[in-house]
Design an enzyme around this catalytic site. Structure first.
Site, PDB file in Angstrom:
ATOM      1  CE  LYS A 191     -13.415  12.476   4.149  1.00 40.78           C
ATOM      2  NZ  LYS A 191     -14.422  12.039   5.109  1.00 40.78           N
ATOM      3  CG  ASP A 215      -3.744   8.136  -2.971  1.00 47.20           C
ATOM      4  OD1 ASP A 215      -4.828   8.317  -2.396  1.00 47.20           O
ATOM      5  OD2 ASP A 215      -2.643   8.341  -2.430  1.00 47.20           O
ATOM      6  CG  ASP A 228      -1.967   1.042   1.196  1.00 43.80           C
ATOM      7  OD1 ASP A 228      -2.205   1.597   0.121  1.00 43.80           O
ATOM      8  OD2 ASP A 228      -2.555   1.327   2.252  1.00 43.80           O
ATOM      9  NE  ARG A 250      -6.248   9.440  -0.438  1.00 47.38           N
ATOM     10  CZ  ARG A 250      -6.658   8.693   0.581  1.00 47.38           C
ATOM     11  NH1 ARG A 250      -6.074   8.835   1.774  1.00 47.38           N
ATOM     12  NH2 ARG A 250      -7.642   7.839   0.438  1.00 47.38           N
TER      13      ARG A 250
END
Length: 1065
Positions: free
Chosen positions: A541, A650, A383, A586
């Site tokens: 979001k 991402d 990750d 990000r």
């Protein structure tokens, strides 16, 4: 309170605390529970208070339940093939009245059992402590900060936070719950999750299944999140009363198979009995228990057992099967020579030492199997957030369509909203680098520019679960997900904090429902009610592509009504996202809408309805800098022949930027052919659309997969397996469990990981750091190397001893009975002392200098590579030849070669010569075995130059002293041989040899010849392997850097010519 205090208390009332309060916790308001437990609902307990309560109430555990069982360990020392043959040898020795040999073998058995028990008990205690380290953890609030602590350290009064995938650490009175459901099947038997309500209060006698304001210890959070106060721990919890049932062991008896009608036919009982007996025998011999390596070595021991029997039969046959004591004791000696009696003990010690070293390097080993597997890892799928990066996010840029771009200056305190200046410009992020009008300004001035920024900040603060607040001492504390903390800090810069809106006596907003972030939809939403106007709003979001697809309008100018979104505007948003992502940020999108539908408390709401027809409010760019050590760790992985893949949620631009910074992607991407470059960086949707055949035809498996979904990780592991790779996969969420289980080595995050992910993993990183994965690989390779070294040392001696005794059959006394060159007691001494103790030292050997500059081990071949097998045969034959030569020289070279009678029993009847020859052979075997321990430290490099940069003439002295345990073991072996040769009675009666004088010259010459032969063998190997490597590397320039060597073929080859076939090769 000691461990004994954790036992169930007879007077304990269900629902009560460890120390009874006025009423059961479910019958009190949560504020009353806080008061009675003297707890703090905001900042939790202090560290000192928590320590005092731990001392008072004891550890949060259900008694022993498991732990280390000395009885089982002792049984394992007796019940194995190694000890079995020793017991047989002892019985045979006593049966033929060879009491000395029988007594020595009995002493060896006892010694082996005692040493084995002590070492395995110590190893089991170590593993037990590691299991406690890897046991479920809890997120508790202490000293105003969220900290991760072991579940065992949770105490009454602790403020704990729970989310999806967590195991509830104790019995908890809930004080805040958002869509919070738990699986209580372990306690109540109810298969459906139970929805919790913090504000409910129930009667004292309400049953456990109906206490909807309590979360029970050991239940699993299936949905939502909650905060609560711990009121009962250990045996005072509800699950404590049924702890005994949880410890029920599986039956060791096979059940007979039933027919379709439920009946059991007679032959099924026979089948079940046979299988049960087979399991028991396999367990006894160790061939079906333990790690793959332990099973393989147990099977090897079984094979050697049968070879020992065959060798004993050969000895009897060579002496016409005479029923003579001398013949039988020779057969016993030959059988003993084949048994590496110390193998299991040394293996246990080596693996325990490996797990201890792992802990020192922030790695907890949950399975010994993974300790073996780490050395063979060829690919690491990692990750990004928190592993390759620091996990300390800071909001650096924000873009609101109606106003412009906001930029936060440098700050050294990521939680402090008062640190860092803000700049504003009307330009868009996609135009970065061009003439911008950005200038420093104040937060108050920006807020006065209209409603657009206020709506943006409202979403940023409310679609957010993070808690950012200032303590009484003036310090800023933050709890929650790093991403949400960064966004909450950004909103707090404008005095738009969530706590100010939803907390206090007169809150402005009330949360109605929450939809946590989902890795499939890549959005998080909340439903709030404006308490003053009673209007309901949805705030969302998430990933930009998903949010913009759910939006139907946006605000073009501040203080104006939203207008319909066009495809041109959607493209504009994506271009701005790309502009921010290129900076390594990000990027998330924020949106909201007025919720017109009817809301009913407790009713299930379809999140697709909530997350639809949204008003786009803007973008926010978060920077999570790479860890300083990530780039060097990735580089070392490449040097070690390990490919690194980044699988992240991402945006592709952000992922590509970070991957390039840490070296996962080559810096010269523009020189790579387009098809290869496209394959190196993909999104999950692109990867998942490919069939397995299409994935296998890719020129290279993706090094970066962005917008990664859980199923994408599973497919990536499968793709690596189809290419013959050995993969490690990191994960932290509940949805990562399938990929962690599918990977050869599953790696969970110790800090950010859920308990479900930890349970599915093989190892846990306590610092969530990618560099720790490399440390784990290094320690795995080191452990593998050390096991290989001592197995080679041990088996080489077994080969040598077996050859000495089998060839020694030709030496016969006056009665035509074979005389052994090595006596049974000498053989046991060599196996247990001369070999066993140095082998333990080899288990502690430091890592080789080139351990991370060579390819991974072949996991299919294991430790028995063809090189090791050739080494074993060479060293065994060479030692046997030198020992037999020393025996023959004493017997025939300088003497008349006359052998007396019954020389396998005593020195009388003309056996002085054979006893001196045997002593010379024994001394030679002892010295060569000790020297071999130093020679196998490195299978290829010279003993006199083991370190590449060491002193060519004196470096070996420093090298042998580095491993002090091995040095002392070898020196002890040299010293102890003298009392064995010269103490009267011990020499000729027990060991069947006598003192020597001039014969030491033969021993010295044999030692010199051994070194000459061993060094010549290693020299030939080095020449051979250099030629092999030169053939493999003819197409690569040795002057190239590591990046050029790793990515060279992609810089020069086209897609199809370097396709999947080459990757498989």
């Amino acid at each position: 309170m000691g461990s004994g205090d954790t036992q169930a208390q007879p007077e304990h009332i269900s629902g009560q605390s460890n120390k009874p309060i006025s009423r059961p916790a479910h019958a009190l308001k949560w504020t009353d529970v806080l008061d009675e437990l003297k707890a703090d609902g905001d900042d939790g307990l202090t560290s000192a208070d928590a320590a005092a309560r731990l001392e008072e109430h004891g550890r949060n555990e259900l008694g022993e339940g498991g732990g280390v069982n000395p009885g089982k360990i002792l049984l394992r020392q007796v019940a194995n093939a190694m000890t079995l043959i020793l017991i047989i040898a002892m019985a045979v020795s006593f049966a033929i009245a060879s009491y000395i040999e029988g007594g020595v073998v009995a002493a060896v058995i006892i010694l082996n059992i005692v040493i084995g028990f002590m070492q395995e008990y110590s190893a089991e205690k170590t593993m037990d402590s590691l299991r406690s380290l890897s046991s479920p953890t809890a997120s508790a609030v202490r000293d105003g900060k969220s900290v991760t602590v072991s579940t065992q350290e949770i105490v009454p009064g602790d403020l704990v936070e729970m989310k999806t995938g967590d195991v509830v650490p104790a019995d908890v009175r809930i004080i805040e719950a958002v869509n919070f459901e738990t699986d209580e099947a372990l306690l109540t038997g109810e298969s459906l999750p139970v929805r919790k309500d913090a504000n409910s209060v129930f009667e004292d006698l309400t049953g456990p299944g109906d206490r909807l304001n309590v979360a029970y210890s050991s239940s699993t959070v299936t949905k939502g999140r909650a905060t609560g106060i711990v009121f009962a721990t250990g045996m005072h919890t509800e699950i404590g009363s049924i702890a005994a049932a949880l410890r029920k062991k599986d039956s060791k008896f096979r059940s007979p198979k039933q027919s379709k009608d439920g009946t059991v036919k007679p032959h099924r009982y026979v089948e079940a009995t046979v299988l049960t007996v087979t399991d028991a025998v396999g367990h006894f011999l160790g061939v079906n228990v333990g790690t793959p390596l332990q099973k393989k070595l147990a099977r090897l021991a079984l094979l050697l057992f049968f070879i020992a029997i065959i060798c004993a039969i050969i000895v009897l046959g060579a002496n016409n099967f005479r029923n003579r004591q001398e013949v039988i004791i020779y057969a016993v000696a030959t059988g003993l020579s084949m048994i590496p009696a110390s193998l299991v003990v040394v293996l246990t010690i080596t693996m325990a030492a490996g797990t201890k070293r792992m802990v020192e390097r922030n790695v907890i080993v949950r399975s010994l199997r993974s300790l073996e597997a780490l050395g063979g890892v060829t690919d690491i799928c990692s990750d990004k957030t928190g592993t390759l990066t620091q996990g300390k996010m800071v909001a650096k840029k924000a873009w609101i369509p109606a106003t412009g771009t906001y930029t936060i200056g440098e700050t050294s305190e990521p939680f402090n909203p008062t640190m860092g200046n803000i700049s504003f410009g009307t330009h868009e992020p996609r135009l970065q680098g061009e003439n911008t009008d950005e200038k420093e300004t104040s937060y108050e001035e920006l807020l006065s520019e209209g409603d657009a920024i206020k709506e943006y900040l409202r979403v940023a603060s409310l679609a957010n679960l993070a808690n950012v607040h200032q303590t009484d001492e003036g310090n800023w504390n933050a709890r929650g997900d790093p991403t949400e903390i960064a966004i909450q800090v950004f909103a707090t810069r404008f005095n738009w904090n969530r706590r100010a809106s939803v907390a206090g006596d007169n809150p402005a907003w009330k949360m109605l429902s929450e939809f946590p972030f989902d890795s499939d939809v890549k959005k998080m939403s909340v439903l709030y009610q404006d308490i003053k106007t009673k209007e309901t709003f949805a705030f969302t979001k998430g990933a930009v592509e998903r949010i913009i697809a759910s939006c139907t309008s946006y605000v073009a100018k501040s203080n104006e009504e939203p207008i319909e979104i066009t495809e041109e505007f959607r493209e504009q948003v994506l271009e701005n996202m790309e502009g921010l992502a290129k900076l390594g940020l990000r990027v998330l999108a924020l949106a909201n809408r007025r919720y017109e539908e009817e809301f009913e408390e407790g009713a299930e709401i379809d999140r697709t309805v909530i997350e639809n027809n949204l008003v786009f409010r803007g973008l926010i760019g978060l920077y999570d800098p790479p860890r300083p050590e990530s780039a060097s760790s990735v580089r070392k992985c490449h040097e070690a022949g390990i490919a690194v893949h980044m699988l992240t949620g991402d945006h592709p631009g952000t992922a590509r930027a970070i991957a390039a910074q840490v070296g996962i992607l080559p810096s010269k991407m523009d020189l790579i052919s387009k098809d290869v470059a496209d394959a190196m960086v993909m999104t999950a949707s692109q990867f998942d659309q490919l069939s397995d055949d299409e994935i296998d035809k890719l020129p290279v498996l993706p090094l970066v997969i962005a917008r990664c979904a859980p199923n994408t990780k599973v497919r990536m592991i499968d793709a690596l397996h189809r290419r013959g790779k050995y993969a490690a996969m990191t994960g932290d969420g509940v949805n990562d469990s399938p990929s962690l289980s599918r990977a050869d080595v599953g790696i969970a995050m110790g800090q950010a990981g859920s308990d479900v992910a930890k349970d599915a993993s093989d190892i846990i990183l306590t610092d969530d750091n990618f560099a720790s994965i490399l440390a784990a690989v290094e320690e795995g390779r080191r452990t593998f190397d050390n096991i290989q070294k001592f197995v080679l040392h041990l088996l080489s001696q077994n080969v040598a001893q077996a050859l000495i005794l089998l060839i020694g059959l030709v030496f016969k006394d006056g009665e035509n009975i074979s005389v052994f060159p090595l006596s049974p007691v000498e053989i046991m001494w060599i196996i247990m002392v001369t070999s066993g103790i140095p082998d333990m030292g080899l288990g502690f050997e430091r890592a080789a200098p080139d351990i991370l500059s060579r390819p991974p081990q072949d996991s299919k071949k294991g430790i028995f590579t063809w090189e090791v097998c050739c080494d074993m045969l060479f060293y065994g034959i060479w030692i046997a030849a030198l020992c037999l030569a020393s025996f023959v020289l004493v017997l025939y070279g300088f003497e008349d070669g006359i052998i007396g009678y019954r020389c396998n029993e005593s020195i009388d009847d003309g056996c002085d010569l054979i006893f001196r020859a045997r002593a010379t052979c024994f001394a030679t075997m002892t010295w060569l075995s000790l020297f071999l321990a130093w020679e196998v430290i490195n299978l290829r490099r010279s003993f006199f130059h083991m370190r590449p940069n060491g002193n060519r003439y004196y470096g070996w002295m420093r090298d042998v002293w580095t491993n002090k345990f091995l040095f002392v073991a070898v020196m002890a072996g040299f010293v102890l041989i003298f009392p064995l040769l010269y103490i009267p009675g011990l020499d000729d009666v027990v060991f069947k040899h006598t003192g020597i004088s001039w014969e030491w010259g033969i021993v010295f010459i044999a030692a010199l010849l051994f070194f000459l032969g061993a060094e010549s063998w290693k020299f030939c190997k080095r020449v051979y392997f250099r030629r092999q490597e030169s053939r493999k590397s003819t197409s690569s320039d040795p002057s190239l850097g590591i990046e050029e060597r790793v990515f060279q073929r992609y810089l020069t080859e086209s897609s199809m010519s370097s396709g999947g076939a080459k990757e498989k090769a």
